[in-house]
Design an enzyme around this catalytic site. Structure first.
Site, short mmCIF file in Angstrom:
data_model
loop_
_atom_site.label_atom_id
_atom_site.label_comp_id
_atom_site.label_asym_id
_atom_site.label_seq_id
_atom_site.Cartn_x
_atom_site.Cartn_y
_atom_site.Cartn_z
N CYS A 23 0.83 -1.19 0.00
CA CYS A 23 0.00 0.00 0.00
C CYS A 23 0.87 1.25 0.00
CB CYS A 23 -0.92 0.00 1.22
SG CYS A 23 -2.10 -1.36 1.21
N HIS A 67 -6.97 -4.90 6.44
CA HIS A 67 -6.14 -4.20 7.40
C HIS A 67 -5.17 -5.18 8.05
CE1 HIS A 67 -9.13 -0.62 8.00
NE2 HIS A 67 -8.75 -0.79 6.75
N GLU A 69 -4.35 -5.84 11.15
CA GLU A 69 -4.85 -6.65 12.26
C GLU A 69 -5.81 -7.74 11.78
OE1 GLU A 69 -5.27 -3.37 11.51
OE2 GLU A 69 -6.48 -2.45 13.08
N CYS A 95 -9.43 0.52 13.38
CA CYS A 95 -10.74 1.04 13.00
C CYS A 95 -11.81 0.25 13.76
CB CYS A 95 -10.95 0.91 11.48
SG CYS A 95 -11.18 -0.79 10.91
N CYS A 98 -12.07 -3.53 12.66
CA CYS A 98 -11.00 -4.37 13.21
C CYS A 98 -11.15 -4.51 14.72
CB CYS A 98 -9.63 -3.80 12.84
SG CYS A 98 -9.27 -4.04 11.08
N TYR A 116 -4.89 6.99 14.98
CA TYR A 116 -5.60 7.36 13.77
C TYR A 116 -6.62 8.44 14.11
CZ TYR A 116 -7.79 6.76 9.21
OH TYR A 116 -8.27 6.97 7.95
#
Length: 137
Positions: A23, A67, A69, A95, A98, A116
């Protein structure tokens, strides 16, 4: 003091593991540790068998990117290990999606280094009674 030393080492290792991500926008790494043994790892990226391109032509993350995790949790689910009672070390706070996986997987502690901007995941973990620590790497 000794546990904090291990915490720092594991969070640094999560940052190293994040470098494996394809990414461009954000590279995230995760380790699941139980009894001072790494039982799983993950980084953000596309599902197995997909091209290693996380963003579309406009730079937006593709909807199917996993993601870090989530990758670590699904990886441990396929193994003979159990994440019940383990600690998740992750470069970025999780998030909300997750966070739900973390709760359901039996992880009892989350250590992250970068907060975040959206904190719903941390709020949900706190509500579930999961221990949360922040260690800057």
């Amino acid at each position: 003091m000794k546990d904090k030393k291990f915490d720092k080492s594991y969070i640094e290792m999560a940052h190293v593991w994040a470098k494996n991500s394809y990414c461009d926008r954000r590279k995230v790494g995760a380790l699941i540790v139980k009894n001072r043994m790494i039982i799983s790892d993950g980084y953000n990226g596309t599902p197995s068998g997909f091209e290693n391109v996380c963003e579309d032509d406009t730079g937006q993350t593709k909807a199917y990117v996993l993601h870090a995790e989530a990758n670590a949790i699904t990886k441990v689910a396929k193994s003979n290990n159990s994440s019940d009672g383990s600690t998740l070390y992750i470069t970025d706070s999780p998030c909300i999606e997750c966070a739900k996986l973390i709760i359901q997987s039996g992880i009892t502690r989350v250590v992250y280094s970068r907060k975040y901007r959206i904190t719903e995941g941390l709020d949900l973990l706190e509500r579930a009674g999961i221990e949360i620590d922040r260690i800057e790497a």
